[in-house]
Design a protein around this motif. Structure first.
Motif, PDB file in Angstrom:
ATOM      1  N   ARG A 159     111.699 -32.009 128.282  1.00 51.60           N
ATOM      2  CA  ARG A 159     110.654 -31.764 129.274  1.00 51.60           C
ATOM      3  C   ARG A 159     110.308 -33.063 129.994  1.00 51.60           C
ATOM      4  NH1 ARG A 159     105.214 -30.988 125.538  1.00 51.60           N
ATOM      5  NH2 ARG A 159     105.009 -33.179 124.940  1.00 51.60           N
ATOM      6  N   ASP A 160     109.618 -32.927 131.107  1.00 50.35           N
ATOM      7  CA  ASP A 160     109.111 -34.057 131.873  1.00 50.35           C
ATOM      8  C   ASP A 160     107.822 -34.522 131.192  1.00 50.35           C
ATOM      9  OD1 ASP A 160     107.912 -35.782 133.730  1.00 50.35           O
ATOM     10  OD2 ASP A 160     108.391 -34.524 135.443  1.00 50.35           O
ATOM     11  N   SER A 161     107.752 -35.780 130.823  1.00 49.05           N
ATOM     12  CA  SER A 161     106.577 -36.270 130.095  1.00 49.05           C
ATOM     13  C   SER A 161     105.306 -36.216 130.941  1.00 49.05           C
ATOM     14  CB  SER A 161     106.803 -37.697 129.597  1.00 49.05           C
ATOM     15  OG  SER A 161     106.973 -38.577 130.691  1.00 49.05           O
ATOM     16  N   LYS A 162     105.443 -36.218 132.255  1.00 49.47           N
ATOM     17  CA  LYS A 162     104.267 -36.156 133.118  1.00 49.47           C
ATOM     18  C   LYS A 162     103.725 -34.743 133.222  1.00 49.47           C
ATOM     19  CE  LYS A 162     106.495 -37.840 136.616  1.00 49.47           C
ATOM     20  NZ  LYS A 162     107.781 -37.775 135.977  1.00 49.47           N
ATOM     21  N   ARG A 163     104.520 -33.738 132.798  1.00 50.55           N
ATOM     22  CA  ARG A 163     104.099 -32.331 132.872  1.00 50.55           C
ATOM     23  C   ARG A 163     104.311 -31.679 131.512  1.00 50.55           C
ATOM     24  NH1 ARG A 163     106.665 -29.053 137.275  1.00 50.55           N
ATOM     25  NH2 ARG A 163     104.962 -27.709 136.660  1.00 50.55           N
ATOM     26  N   ALA A 164     103.557 -32.140 130.522  1.00 48.28           N
ATOM     27  CA  ALA A 164     103.714 -31.631 129.157  1.00 48.28           C
ATOM     28  C   ALA A 164     103.504 -30.122 129.062  1.00 48.28           C
ATOM     29  CB  ALA A 164     102.753 -32.354 128.224  1.00 48.28           C
ATOM     30  N   ASP A 165     102.725 -29.559 129.965  1.00 48.08           N
ATOM     31  CA  ASP A 165     102.504 -28.109 129.949  1.00 48.08           C
ATOM     32  C   ASP A 165     103.452 -27.382 130.905  1.00 48.08           C
ATOM     33  OD1 ASP A 165     101.366 -29.161 132.236  1.00 48.08           O
ATOM     34  OD2 ASP A 165      99.624 -27.838 132.196  1.00 48.08           O
ATOM     35  N   GLY A 166     104.386 -28.111 131.489  1.00 45.98           N
ATOM     36  CA  GLY A 166     105.335 -27.539 132.436  1.00 45.98           C
ATOM     37  C   GLY A 166     106.551 -26.932 131.745  1.00 45.98           C
ATOM     38  N   PRO A 167     107.601 -26.684 132.513  1.00 49.07           N
ATOM     39  CA  PRO A 167     108.798 -26.038 131.970  1.00 49.07           C
ATOM     40  C   PRO A 167     109.511 -26.889 130.930  1.00 49.07           C
ATOM     41  CG  PRO A 167     109.095 -26.592 134.301  1.00 49.07           C
ATOM     42  CD  PRO A 167     107.708 -26.972 133.921  1.00 49.07           C
ATOM     43  N   VAL A 168     110.172 -26.207 130.013  1.00 54.39           N
ATOM     44  CA  VAL A 168     110.943 -26.843 128.939  1.00 54.39           C
ATOM     45  C   VAL A 168     112.341 -26.255 128.972  1.00 54.39           C
ATOM     46  CG1 VAL A 168     111.169 -27.072 126.427  1.00 54.39           C
ATOM     47  CG2 VAL A 168     108.911 -27.217 127.494  1.00 54.39           C
ATOM     48  N   ILE A 169     113.334 -27.102 128.834  1.00 50.12           N
ATOM     49  CA  ILE A 169     114.718 -26.656 128.725  1.00 50.12           C
ATOM     50  C   ILE A 169     115.119 -26.802 127.264  1.00 50.12           C
ATOM     51  CG2 ILE A 169     117.109 -27.130 129.377  1.00 50.12           C
ATOM     52  CD1 ILE A 169     115.980 -28.336 131.974  1.00 50.12           C
ATOM     53  N   SER A 170     115.631 -25.741 126.673  1.00 46.70           N
ATOM     54  CA  SER A 170     116.116 -25.793 125.288  1.00 46.70           C
ATOM     55  C   SER A 170     117.599 -25.451 125.280  1.00 46.70           C
ATOM     56  CB  SER A 170     115.354 -24.809 124.400  1.00 46.70           C
ATOM     57  OG  SER A 170     114.004 -25.190 124.309  1.00 46.70           O
ATOM     58  N   VAL A 171     118.381 -26.259 124.576  1.00 51.22           N
ATOM     59  CA  VAL A 171     119.826 -26.040 124.502  1.00 51.22           C
ATOM     60  C   VAL A 171     120.287 -26.153 123.056  1.00 51.22           C
ATOM     61  CG1 VAL A 171     120.296 -26.840 126.846  1.00 51.22           C
ATOM     62  CG2 VAL A 171     120.324 -28.473 124.985  1.00 51.22           C
ATOM     63  N   ARG A 172     121.379 -25.487 122.781  1.00 52.13           N
ATOM     64  CA  ARG A 172     121.968 -25.556 121.441  1.00 52.13           C
ATOM     65  C   ARG A 172     122.515 -26.951 121.181  1.00 52.13           C
ATOM     66  NH1 ARG A 172     122.082 -20.823 119.030  1.00 52.13           N
ATOM     67  NH2 ARG A 172     122.040 -18.938 120.271  1.00 52.13           N
ATOM     68  N   THR A 173     122.589 -27.310 119.922  1.00 57.05           N
ATOM     69  CA  THR A 173     123.079 -28.628 119.529  1.00 57.05           C
ATOM     70  C   THR A 173     124.461 -28.892 120.102  1.00 57.05           C
ATOM     71  OG1 THR A 173     121.788 -28.507 117.503  1.00 57.05           O
ATOM     72  CG2 THR A 173     123.568 -30.120 117.553  1.00 57.05           C
ATOM     73  N   SER A 174     125.361 -27.922 120.037  1.00 57.90           N
ATOM     74  CA  SER A 174     126.729 -28.127 120.530  1.00 57.90           C
ATOM     75  C   SER A 174     126.741 -28.422 122.031  1.00 57.90           C
ATOM     76  CB  SER A 174     127.602 -26.911 120.215  1.00 57.90           C
ATOM     77  OG  SER A 174     127.048 -25.746 120.795  1.00 57.90           O
ATOM     78  N   ALA A 175     125.895 -27.745 122.805  1.00 56.60           N
ATOM     79  CA  ALA A 175     125.823 -27.998 124.243  1.00 56.60           C
ATOM     80  C   ALA A 175     125.259 -29.382 124.529  1.00 56.60           C
ATOM     81  CB  ALA A 175     124.971 -26.930 124.925  1.00 56.60           C
ATOM     82  N   TRP A 176     124.254 -29.797 123.770  1.00 57.42           N
ATOM     83  CA  TRP A 176     123.656 -31.127 123.951  1.00 57.42           C
ATOM     84  C   TRP A 176     124.684 -32.215 123.647  1.00 57.42           C
ATOM     85  CZ3 TRP A 176     119.909 -33.148 126.504  1.00 57.42           C
ATOM     86  CH2 TRP A 176     119.424 -34.425 126.196  1.00 57.42           C
ATOM     87  N   LEU A 177     125.437 -32.052 122.557  1.00 59.22           N
ATOM     88  CA  LEU A 177     126.454 -33.047 122.206  1.00 59.22           C
ATOM     89  C   LEU A 177     127.548 -33.106 123.269  1.00 59.22           C
ATOM     90  CD1 LEU A 177     126.716 -32.448 118.368  1.00 59.22           C
ATOM     91  CD2 LEU A 177     125.590 -34.343 119.557  1.00 59.22           C
ATOM     92  N   PHE A 178     127.961 -31.952 123.798  1.00 62.13           N
ATOM     93  CA  PHE A 178     128.944 -31.920 124.873  1.00 62.13           C
ATOM     94  C   PHE A 178     128.418 -32.667 126.096  1.00 62.13           C
ATOM     95  CE2 PHE A 178     130.835 -30.019 128.652  1.00 62.13           C
ATOM     96  CZ  PHE A 178     132.184 -30.179 128.377  1.00 62.13           C
TER      97      PHE A 178
END
Length: 71
Positions: free
Chosen positions: A39-58
């Protein structure tokens, strides 16, 4: 990134070690059950992107690959 997997129900956010040095370019990350959330630290209540571990490592591995210059 310097945090490890967390068994809590609420994510513990931390600033990415890749964030810029000034306060306008900060990304926060949290380890969650499926992988990682970002997430954007300036918008803690804003949108969050969540991804699987394998996608993050890729994604991280692709950043380390040399990219051809556009001509």
């Amino acid at each position: 990134m310097s945090a490890g997997t967390q068994p809590t129900t609420e994510p513990r956010w931390f600033k990415s070690s890749y964030s810029g040095g000034n306060a306008t370019e900060c990304v926060e990350c949290a380890y969650v059950s499926i992988g990682i959330s970002i997430r954007d630290s300036k918008r803690a209540d804003g949108p969050v992107i969540s991804v699987r571990t394998s996608a993050w490592l890729f994604f991280l591995e692709s950043l380390a690959q040399p990219q051809p210059l556009d001509r």
